[in-house]
Design a protein around this motif. Structure first.
Motif, PDB file in Angstrom:
ATOM      1  N   PRO A   9       0.830  -1.214   0.000  1.00 42.21           N
ATOM      2  CA  PRO A   9       0.000   0.000   0.000  1.00 42.21           C
ATOM      3  C   PRO A   9       0.863   1.262   0.000  1.00 42.21           C
ATOM      4  N   CYS A  10       0.203   2.393  -0.328  1.00 48.78           N
ATOM      5  CA  CYS A  10       0.898   3.691  -0.395  1.00 48.78           C
ATOM      6  C   CYS A  10       1.561   4.006   0.951  1.00 48.78           C
ATOM      7  N   ALA A  11       2.841   4.354   0.875  1.00 48.21           N
ATOM      8  CA  ALA A  11       3.601   4.616   2.104  1.00 48.21           C
ATOM      9  C   ALA A  11       3.132   5.880   2.821  1.00 48.21           C
ATOM     10  N   ILE A  12       2.377   6.730   2.104  1.00 46.99           N
ATOM     11  CA  ILE A  12       1.916   7.980   2.725  1.00 46.99           C
ATOM     12  C   ILE A  12       0.529   7.820   3.344  1.00 46.99           C
ATOM     13  N   CYS A  13      -0.445   7.348   2.527  1.00 47.76           N
ATOM     14  CA  CYS A  13      -1.829   7.329   3.016  1.00 47.76           C
ATOM     15  C   CYS A  13      -2.340   5.918   3.300  1.00 47.76           C
ATOM     16  N   GLY A  14      -1.551   4.906   2.918  1.00 47.61           N
ATOM     17  CA  GLY A  14      -1.990   3.531   3.139  1.00 47.61           C
ATOM     18  C   GLY A  14      -2.997   3.033   2.119  1.00 47.61           C
ATOM     19  N   VAL A  30       4.078   4.843  -3.740  1.00 52.73           N
ATOM     20  CA  VAL A  30       3.233   5.974  -3.352  1.00 52.73           C
ATOM     21  C   VAL A  30       2.091   6.033  -4.364  1.00 52.73           C
ATOM     22  N   CYS A  31       0.864   6.222  -3.895  1.00 58.11           N
ATOM     23  CA  CYS A  31      -0.291   6.182  -4.804  1.00 58.11           C
ATOM     24  C   CYS A  31      -0.377   7.446  -5.659  1.00 58.11           C
ATOM     25  N   ASP A  32      -1.184   7.366  -6.721  1.00 56.03           N
ATOM     26  CA  ASP A  32      -1.351   8.496  -7.636  1.00 56.03           C
ATOM     27  C   ASP A  32      -1.851   9.748  -6.926  1.00 56.03           C
ATOM     28  N   ASP A  33      -2.765   9.557  -5.986  1.00 57.43           N
ATOM     29  CA  ASP A  33      -3.331  10.712  -5.281  1.00 57.43           C
ATOM     30  C   ASP A  33      -2.254  11.461  -4.506  1.00 57.43           C
ATOM     31  N   CYS A  34      -1.390  10.724  -3.861  1.00 61.63           N
ATOM     32  CA  CYS A  34      -0.347  11.367  -3.056  1.00 61.63           C
ATOM     33  C   CYS A  34       0.749  11.961  -3.941  1.00 61.63           C
ATOM     34  N   TYR A  35       1.060  11.274  -5.048  1.00 62.88           N
ATOM     35  CA  TYR A  35       2.138  11.770  -5.894  1.00 62.88           C
ATOM     36  C   TYR A  35       1.632  12.812  -6.874  1.00 62.88           C
TER      37      TYR A  35
HETATM   38 ZN   LIG Z   1      -1.372   7.703  -0.993  1.00 63.07          ZN
END
Ligand SMILES: [Zn+2]
Length: 309
Positions: A9-14, A30-35
């Motif tokens: 999962p995304c290291a920022i938001c999970g 890192v997911c698209d939303d966070c990046y």
């Molecule tokens: Zn994320």
């Protein structure tokens, strides 16, 4: 398990990391939303730890709040890759994106800037003030006039001769010489305008942009046409310099600088040299007005500005 390995999962938001090509920071997904809306200098994320990146996300979210108070008071279109400088001169903000979706800079983040014609400075701005350099381009273009007129005349004679031969030959030479137009290539007096902003900022040190210098018309090159185009571009640079001063160094003094050998003169001499420069500059703009390149309004505005009235 299918063919695809499940991604962490995304290291920022999970959240879930989708797609075959995924963003990675510090080796972690890192997911698209966070990046998605990262606006950093080239490759900056390659050198970030996940904690650095978390810090950047916090900065970015805070920066987004500036977007809400951003009132566009001025827009400078730089023409290249749709580069636009959006200014809020009231709140002293700058964004290099027409939708304000990139980083919003505060005036205090700008350490200095320079606008050049190739390697010759045109404007230099910093806390100590704005230096306006007198461009050598108009003089260099005017000096080309006799040469250009001669080339155009020769080309015209050549075209007339071809037309005449064509007529005598009853059109038989149409395919080889009947077009009458070859390109006349007059080299540009300079290649590009170049802008460089230096920042005092946690994520940005420098931003650069350039804009192609005008070219001579290849069919009928003309000095006045060129100066007209040059003047248009040159005014864009001036708008940019003035708006940058307004948000970064409001109230800072202005100085007109003659680039050739003016550094060595004493203060008294430089004061009188500056006065002479001002007069020369006004005369130059008067000539541009007389030639119809700039309007009387533009001339008056320029004159007032140079005289500081
Ligand atoms: Zn994320």
């Amino acid at each position: 398990m299918g063919l695809f390995t499940r991604k962490d999962p995304c290291a920022i938001c999970g959240g879930k990391v989708k797609g075959l090509l995924s963003w990675k920071i510090d080796g972690q997904y890192v997911c698209d939303d966070c990046y998605g809306t990262v606006d950093l200098p080239n490759n900056a994320t390659n050198y970030m730890t996940i904690e650095d990146f978390r810090g950047y996300i916090a900065f970015r979210d805070e920066n987004k709040q500036l977007k809400e108070q951003f009132q566009i008071t001025q827009e400078v279109d730089f023409g290249w890759f749709d580069t636009k400088f959006m200014f809020d001169t009231t709140n002293r903000l700058l964004c290099m994106d027409k939708n304000l979706s990139k980083t919003i800079f505060e005036g205090k983040h700008i350490a200095s800037f320079v606008i050049k014609e190739d390697s010759s400075p045109l404007f230099e701005g910093s806390a100590s003030g704005l230096r306006r350099y007198i461009s050598s381009v108009p003089d260099r273009v005017m000096a080309l006039a006799p040469q250009i007129n001669q080339i155009v005349m020769q080309e015209q004679m050549q075209r007339d001769t071809e037309r005449l031969l064509d007529r005598l030959d009853d059109g038989k030479l149409n395919n080889s010489t009947g077009t009458y137009t070859r390109n006349i290539n007059i080299p540009k007096p300079f290649q590009q305008f170049y802008v460089e902003l230096r920042f005092n900022h946690p994520y940005w040190d420098i931003f650069t942009a350039d804009m192609d210098a005008p070219s001579f018309n290849t069919n009928t090159p003309d000095v006045n046409d060129y100066l007209h185009d040059y003047n248009q571009s040159s005014m864009i640079m001036e708008q940019l310099a003035e708006a940058l001063m307004e948000i970064a160094f409001p109230g800072a003094p202005e100085q007109v600088v003659n680039p050739v050998g003016s550094a060595a003169v004493s203060s008294e001499e430089s004061a009188s040299a500056a006065a002479v420069d001002t007069v020369t500059e006004i005369q130059r703009f008067k000539a541009l007005m007389d030639q119809g390149i700039i309007t009387e309004e533009e001339f008056t505005a320029k004159k007032r500005q140079l005289l500081g009235i």
